[in-house]
Design a protein around this motif. Sequence first.
Motif, mmCIF file in Angstrom:
data_model
loop_
_atom_site.group_PDB
_atom_site.id
_atom_site.type_symbol
_atom_site.label_atom_id
_atom_site.label_comp_id
_atom_site.label_asym_id
_atom_site.label_seq_id
_atom_site.Cartn_x
_atom_site.Cartn_y
_atom_site.Cartn_z
ATOM 1 N N ARG A 274 0.833 -1.209 0.000
ATOM 2 C CA ARG A 274 0.000 0.000 0.000
ATOM 3 C C ARG A 274 0.864 1.255 0.000
ATOM 4 N N ARG A 275 1.950 1.250 0.769
ATOM 5 C CA ARG A 275 2.814 2.419 0.807
ATOM 6 C C ARG A 275 3.477 2.655 -0.544
ATOM 7 N N ASP A 276 3.955 1.583 -1.173
ATOM 8 C CA ASP A 276 4.581 1.734 -2.489
ATOM 9 C C ASP A 276 3.575 2.209 -3.532
ATOM 10 N N HIS A 277 2.342 1.682 -3.460
ATOM 11 C CA HIS A 277 1.319 2.103 -4.423
ATOM 12 C C HIS A 277 0.986 3.583 -4.245
ATOM 13 N N LYS A 278 0.883 4.013 -3.010
ATOM 14 C CA LYS A 278 0.592 5.420 -2.747
ATOM 15 C C LYS A 278 1.730 6.312 -3.235
ATOM 16 N N ALA A 279 2.969 5.872 -3.035
ATOM 17 C CA ALA A 279 4.111 6.660 -3.496
ATOM 18 C C ALA A 279 4.131 6.766 -5.011
ATOM 19 N N LYS A 280 3.802 5.680 -5.713
ATOM 20 C CA LYS A 280 3.785 5.722 -7.175
ATOM 21 C C LYS A 280 2.678 6.623 -7.699
ATOM 22 N N LEU A 281 1.504 6.592 -7.039
ATOM 23 C CA LEU A 281 0.416 7.475 -7.448
ATOM 24 C C LEU A 281 0.795 8.935 -7.256
ATOM 25 N N SER A 282 1.448 9.235 -6.134
ATOM 26 C CA SER A 282 1.873 10.608 -5.894
ATOM 27 C C SER A 282 2.898 11.057 -6.929
ATOM 28 N N ALA A 283 3.827 10.159 -7.271
ATOM 29 C CA ALA A 283 4.843 10.512 -8.273
ATOM 30 C C ALA A 283 4.200 10.718 -9.638
ATOM 31 N N SER A 284 3.201 9.898 -9.981
ATOM 32 C CA SER A 284 2.544 10.065 -11.284
ATOM 33 C C SER A 284 1.780 11.382 -11.349
ATOM 34 N N SER A 285 1.126 11.778 -10.241
ATOM 35 C CA SER A 285 0.419 13.061 -10.221
ATOM 36 C C SER A 285 1.386 14.217 -10.395
ATOM 37 N N GLN A 286 2.522 14.120 -9.763
ATOM 38 C CA GLN A 286 3.527 15.179 -9.924
ATOM 39 C C GLN A 286 4.039 15.244 -11.355
ATOM 40 N N ASP A 287 4.197 14.078 -12.001
ATOM 41 C CA ASP A 287 4.659 14.069 -13.388
ATOM 42 C C ASP A 287 3.622 14.696 -14.317
ATOM 43 N N LEU A 288 2.342 14.410 -14.078
ATOM 44 C CA LEU A 288 1.295 15.011 -14.906
ATOM 45 C C LEU A 288 1.240 16.520 -14.718
#
Length: 345
Positions: A274-288
């Motif tokens: 769950r922590r890794d998934h949340k971190a990846k979602l946050s990184a993808s939002s920042q990239d967008l």
Amino acid sequence: GTPLIALLCLLCRVPQSCGSAVGAMLAACDEGAAKCDVPVSMTTLEATEKELTQQVPSLLEAMNQNSSEVNALERQLGEAQDRYRKMLEQWSRLYEELRAQHGAAIDRVRPYFDAAQVLNAASRRVQGVVREFSAANSLHAQAKHELRSIEEDLAYGAHKVSLDRDQQDGLSKATVRVLKCQQDRDRREQEYARALREYQEAQESLDAWRIQIGDSVIKRTLPSFRQLQRHQTTLANEQSRINSLTERAKHAKTVYHKSMRELDRINVAVHDARRDHKAKLSASSQDLAAAAAAAAAAVASAAPPEEVLPSAEERAAAEGKEERFEDKDHEAEEETPEVARVGEE
């Protein structure tokens, strides 16, 4: 998401001449999308959690069964220990009664009866080892017979025979079986020799105590010691039961704690996922967001379209059109009074 919607709105307001800016914007969008390899939905996380937790029901069921087994075994163990204490008290009272009846003779003759118990145990061990050695010897003889039959069927050693794979496997398995049976037979034979030596030593010890104590004292105290031996046998059986229950309870506890540790490991793995998934979602939002900002900057920095001035021929054609329009208007004004007079007449 919202950054993409804003980006599309920007695209709708871009002039057609700003092709380079639009290309830069689309390139920035593609780059941001390429960096975002995690879907926004929770499908991936749910699949990961399902895979990690698929053993949880079986582990919980095993823990429940082991817990019930531990409770039952501990209850049986407590009852067995209570019986053993009561039997030990009875044996102690019986021994004191016999000692009061026979005096010091009961203490003198006790080593003889202890040696007799050792001899009986050694005799039982020899009998068991003899049965095991006999069974191992029979298996070894049977394996040798089967190997000899295979060798005769294949004419092994007599002619040059080309064996196929099945025949080679059968011959190899028969040979390995003979070797294993030979090893087991040799081990049983060594155990038999050791048990026989222990029996002989116990017999010599019993004979030595008989000579030292005397047959008369042994015969006089024999009934009493047989009664003590029966109690000792009961005590030994109950002690074996206690040992067995203790080992079973220990094994059940080990399995229970192993299941608990496995559940803890699954819990930690789920939290990490769950922590890794949340971190990846946050990184993808920042990239967008970065892609949208880069596209907006590209649009803002694009040069406005240059004003195109008409050529001399286009200006002359436009002036000619204007003069023709003025002549037509003048002719229309002159014809208007005549139309009015015709109307009056």
